[in-house]
Design a protein around this motif. Structure first.
Motif, PDB file in Angstrom:
ATOM      1  N   VAL A 178      17.735  15.515  -8.448  1.00 21.66           N
ATOM      2  CA  VAL A 178      16.336  15.210  -8.738  1.00 21.66           C
ATOM      3  C   VAL A 178      15.820  14.290  -7.641  1.00 21.66           C
ATOM      4  O   VAL A 178      16.333  13.176  -7.481  1.00 21.66           O
ATOM      5  N   PRO A 179      14.846  14.721  -6.863  1.00 23.71           N
ATOM      6  CA  PRO A 179      14.324  13.869  -5.789  1.00 23.71           C
ATOM      7  C   PRO A 179      13.511  12.706  -6.344  1.00 23.71           C
ATOM      8  O   PRO A 179      12.964  12.785  -7.440  1.00 23.71           O
ATOM      9  N   LEU A 180      13.444  11.636  -5.561  1.00 24.41           N
ATOM     10  CA  LEU A 180      12.646  10.470  -5.924  1.00 24.41           C
ATOM     11  C   LEU A 180      11.432  10.366  -5.003  1.00 24.41           C
ATOM     12  O   LEU A 180      11.477  10.814  -3.852  1.00 24.41           O
ATOM     13  N   LEU A 181      10.358   9.812  -5.528  1.00 22.37           N
ATOM     14  CA  LEU A 181       9.110   9.649  -4.790  1.00 22.37           C
ATOM     15  C   LEU A 181       8.732   8.177  -4.703  1.00 22.37           C
ATOM     16  O   LEU A 181       8.916   7.433  -5.665  1.00 22.37           O
ATOM     17  N   PHE A 182       8.179   7.780  -3.551  1.00 23.01           N
ATOM     18  CA  PHE A 182       7.643   6.432  -3.394  1.00 23.01           C
ATOM     19  C   PHE A 182       6.182   6.487  -3.808  1.00 23.01           C
ATOM     20  O   PHE A 182       5.376   7.150  -3.173  1.00 23.01           O
ATOM     21  N   ILE A 184      -3.728  -0.108  -4.158  1.00 24.82           N
ATOM     22  CA  ILE A 184      -3.029  -0.597  -2.972  1.00 24.82           C
ATOM     23  C   ILE A 184      -3.643   0.033  -1.727  1.00 24.82           C
ATOM     24  O   ILE A 184      -3.785   1.260  -1.641  1.00 24.82           O
ATOM     25  N   LYS A 185      -3.982  -0.801  -0.766  1.00 22.20           N
ATOM     26  CA  LYS A 185      -4.665  -0.318   0.442  1.00 22.20           C
ATOM     27  C   LYS A 185      -3.645   0.195   1.458  1.00 22.20           C
ATOM     28  O   LYS A 185      -3.426  -0.400   2.528  1.00 22.20           O
ATOM     29  N   ALA A 186      -3.008   1.305   1.089  1.00 24.92           N
ATOM     30  CA  ALA A 186      -2.033   1.961   1.962  1.00 24.92           C
ATOM     31  C   ALA A 186      -1.943   3.425   1.544  1.00 24.92           C
ATOM     32  O   ALA A 186      -1.605   3.717   0.395  1.00 24.92           O
ATOM     33  N   GLU A 232       1.726   2.400   6.618  1.00 23.84           N
ATOM     34  CA  GLU A 232       0.686   1.456   6.210  1.00 23.84           C
ATOM     35  C   GLU A 232       1.199   0.519   5.121  1.00 23.84           C
ATOM     36  O   GLU A 232       0.887  -0.678   5.115  1.00 23.84           O
ATOM     37  N   PHE A 233       1.992   1.070   4.191  1.00 24.90           N
ATOM     38  CA  PHE A 233       2.539   0.223   3.120  1.00 24.90           C
ATOM     39  C   PHE A 233       3.533  -0.784   3.695  1.00 24.90           C
ATOM     40  O   PHE A 233       3.525  -1.958   3.297  1.00 24.90           O
ATOM     41  N   ALA A 281       3.277  -4.773   3.377  1.00 25.62           N
ATOM     42  CA  ALA A 281       4.350  -5.592   2.799  1.00 25.62           C
ATOM     43  C   ALA A 281       4.818  -6.672   3.772  1.00 25.62           C
ATOM     44  O   ALA A 281       5.120  -7.802   3.367  1.00 25.62           O
ATOM     45  N   LYS A 282       4.868  -6.328   5.045  1.00 26.85           N
ATOM     46  CA  LYS A 282       5.286  -7.319   6.051  1.00 26.85           C
ATOM     47  C   LYS A 282       4.258  -8.437   6.191  1.00 26.85           C
ATOM     48  O   LYS A 282       4.612  -9.570   6.526  1.00 26.85           O
ATOM     49  N   SER A 283       3.005  -8.106   5.916  1.00 27.50           N
ATOM     50  CA  SER A 283       1.950  -9.131   6.032  1.00 27.50           C
ATOM     51  C   SER A 283       1.905 -10.049   4.813  1.00 27.50           C
ATOM     52  O   SER A 283       1.259 -11.095   4.853  1.00 27.50           O
TER      53      SER A 283
END
Length: 319
Positions: A120-124, A130-132, A137-138, A142-144
């Motif tokens: 079963v594949p997983l999705l992000f 969320i502005k991505a 972009e995400f 997250a780094k910011s």
């Protein structure tokens, strides 16, 4: 002479048992409650194996301790091919490491893998606020904001949790883990905006994605998800090698004769080539697959090693 006689007897035991096998009901233990992915796959396999082997294969749901109770029951069963495990191998691999002080089995030593039968594949996925719109972009977002964005999971030590930990290390970001008691409440809060993102199974997430309640920014699988072909894989999006899926397979207790394992595997090979089986599993979000016992053994070992590293590197502790 007695030793030679014993050796000769042992030499024919496997083939003789395989010729006579099965001559009674086979129990396929599903270590989860009815209705989940493992149970659905198990019932399809049991029905088809009953016809292929000419002997009834019944599903026995033994839920509890995140699947560990049922898996331990198979590990302790007689190695005669009449008690099999319909396993969620990813979850079992995680539990065997994370809860090794209380789990009564070892993934490399307690089982004789028969075949991997599906994944079963997983999705992000992220909340639409969320502005991505893409994975890069995400990651930049997250780094910011180190430690400010949150990711939900189905519980401490769940595949969703471990996938989130792996993502953080590979992407070089820090996020807050928010564990829930199951995927259902986690998804509810994600859609409600209480948490920002989650790495969830495609079957659980795709209806919400198509309904606009969630945004999918990457598939954590080697190939794109067939029902969401517009969503790129993480590798395509720039996070090379980020591949996480829930692996399902059938295993017997360690010490089960190779001839019996081989007979079961051949039956599964024929079953998994049938279009109605592939369609039935795909309707539940499961991608049918087939491996030899040897390939299944390697896959199971690699799965255990992968999650052991994630748990060690992330200093993840049992609840």
């Amino acid at each position: 002479m007695a030793g030679l006689a014993a050796s000769a007897l042992l030499g024919v035991t496997g083939p003789v048992m395989a010729q006579d096998y099965p001559n009674k009901v086979i129990k396929l233990i599903v270590p989860y409650p009815p209705g989940g992915a493992t149970d659905v796959i198990g019932r399809v396999m049991a029905q088809k194996l009953s016809g292929a082997l000419g002997q009834q294969v019944i599903v026995d749901n033994r839920a509890g301790a995140a699947g560990s109770i049922g898996a331990a029951a198979v590990a302790a069963a007689a190695p005669d091919g009449y008690t099999l495990l319909m396993g969620a191998m990813t979850s079992h691999s995680i539990s065997a490491v994370l809860y090794k002080k209380v789990v009564n089995f070892d993934m490399d030593k307690s089982f004789a893998p028969v075949a991997i039968v599906g994944s079963v594949p997983l999705l992000f996925v992220v909340n639409p606020s969320i502005k991505a719109n893409t994975l890069p972009e995400f990651i930049a977002l997250a780094k910011s904001k180190p430690g400010k964005l949150s990711f939900a999971s189905a519980g401490n030590g769940s595949p969703q949790h471990l996938a989130g930990e792996m993502f953080q290390r590979m992407a070089g970001v820090q996020m807050l883990h928010v564990p829930y008691k199951g995927s259902g409440p986690a998804m509810t809060d994600l859609m409600g905006g209480q948490v920002d993102c989650m790495i969830e199974t495609a079957p659980a997430a795709q209806a919400h994605i198509k309904g606009g309640k969630l945004r999918a920014i990457a598939a954590a699988s080697a190939q794109r998800v067939a029902t969401l072909p517009e969503v790129p894989t993480a590798t395509e999006a720039g996070l090379k090698g980020f591949e996480v899926s829930s692996m399902f397979g059938i295993a017997a207790p360690a010490g089960t004769p190779a001839a019996i394992i081989g007979k079961l595997n051949l039956a599964l090979k024929a079953i998994l080539s049938q279009q109605d089986v592939k369609d039935s599993l795909l309707a539940q979000g499961v991608i049918a697959s087939y491996t030899t016992p040897e390939e299944a053994t390697v896959a199971l070992h690699n799965e255990s090693a992968k999650w052991a590293k994630v748990i060690l590197d992330g200093n993840i502790k049992p609840e």
